[in-house]
Design a protein around this motif. Structure first.
Motif, PDB file in Angstrom:
ATOM      1  N   UNK A 111       0.836  -1.199   0.000  1.00 33.19           N
ATOM      2  CA  UNK A 111       0.000   0.000   0.000  1.00 33.19           C
ATOM      3  C   UNK A 111       0.872   1.251   0.000  1.00 33.19           C
ATOM      4  N   UNK A 112       0.344   2.302  -0.603  1.00 31.66           N
ATOM      5  CA  UNK A 112       1.004   3.601  -0.596  1.00 31.66           C
ATOM      6  C   UNK A 112       0.005   4.622  -0.044  1.00 31.66           C
ATOM      7  N   UNK A 113       0.493   5.600   0.723  1.00 26.28           N
ATOM      8  CA  UNK A 113      -0.402   6.636   1.257  1.00 26.28           C
ATOM      9  C   UNK A 113      -0.842   7.592   0.157  1.00 26.28           C
ATOM     10  N   UNK A 114      -2.056   8.070   0.239  1.00 23.89           N
ATOM     11  CA  UNK A 114      -2.586   9.022  -0.730  1.00 23.89           C
ATOM     12  C   UNK A 114      -2.552  10.461  -0.205  1.00 23.89           C
ATOM     13  N   UNK A 115      -2.345  10.614   1.087  1.00 17.43           N
ATOM     14  CA  UNK A 115      -2.348  11.937   1.697  1.00 17.43           C
ATOM     15  C   UNK A 115      -0.916  12.351   2.049  1.00 17.43           C
ATOM     16  N   UNK A 116      -0.556  13.577   1.754  1.00 18.14           N
ATOM     17  CA  UNK A 116       0.797  14.073   2.012  1.00 18.14           C
ATOM     18  C   UNK A 116       1.196  13.953   3.473  1.00 18.14           C
ATOM     19  N   UNK A 117       0.293  14.295   4.402  1.00 21.54           N
ATOM     20  CA  UNK A 117       0.648  14.277   5.824  1.00 21.54           C
ATOM     21  C   UNK A 117       0.903  12.866   6.345  1.00 21.54           C
ATOM     22  N   UNK A 118       0.441  11.829   5.621  1.00 19.31           N
ATOM     23  CA  UNK A 118       0.651  10.456   6.061  1.00 19.31           C
ATOM     24  C   UNK A 118       2.006   9.904   5.622  1.00 19.31           C
ATOM     25  N   UNK A 119       2.753  10.638   4.800  1.00 22.25           N
ATOM     26  CA  UNK A 119       4.017  10.150   4.257  1.00 22.25           C
ATOM     27  C   UNK A 119       5.087  10.062   5.339  1.00 22.25           C
ATOM     28  N   UNK A 120       5.072  10.994   6.285  1.00 28.53           N
ATOM     29  CA  UNK A 120       6.149  11.011   7.283  1.00 28.53           C
ATOM     30  C   UNK A 120       6.131   9.821   8.135  1.00 28.53           C
TER      31      UNK A 120
END
Length: 120
Positions: A111-120
């Motif tokens: 899975x890859x995150x779709x929201x920028x804030x979830x990347x960290x």
């Protein structure tokens, strides 16, 4: 002949269809008579209580002695992934939530995150 003995004609079905668990659709029973909840991965099945074919499941008698104790399983040639009671086909891309996009591959998923804030 055994299958025909299990099917009674005319059909006698409950007035109100059953309420199925999430991820389990209403389907016709093995007699093509009444609406039932499709069985999911690992659940018991037989001629009357059918597996969810939309998820690629079949009633697997291979581990059952003399046709007893069959369970819903994937067809031999098909790989898939299960997440939260839902089965995804091999190669399928899906979104289990608004924040993730996942890819099913060889029985596992990434899975890859779709929201920028979830990347960290």
């Amino acid at each position: 002949q055994v299958c025909a003995q299990l099917c009674r004609r005319p059909c006698y079905c409950p007035w109100v269809p059953p309420h199925c668990p999430r991820g389990s659709p209403l389907v016709l029973d093995g007699c093509g008579c009444c609406k039932i909840c499709a069985r999911r991965l690992g659940e018991p099945c037989d001629f009357l209580h059918v597996c969810d074919q939309s998820q690629g499941l079949v009633c697997d008698y291979s581990t059952a002695p003399m046709g007893t104790g069959a369970t819903c399983n994937f067809e031999e040639a098909e790989e898939g992934c299960e997440l939260n009671g839902r089965v995804y086909r091999d190669g399928e891309v899906f979104q289990p939530s608004c924040k993730l996009q996942c890819h099913c591959l060889d029985g596992g998923f990434s899975c890859i995150p779709l929201c920028q804030e979830d990347v960290r």
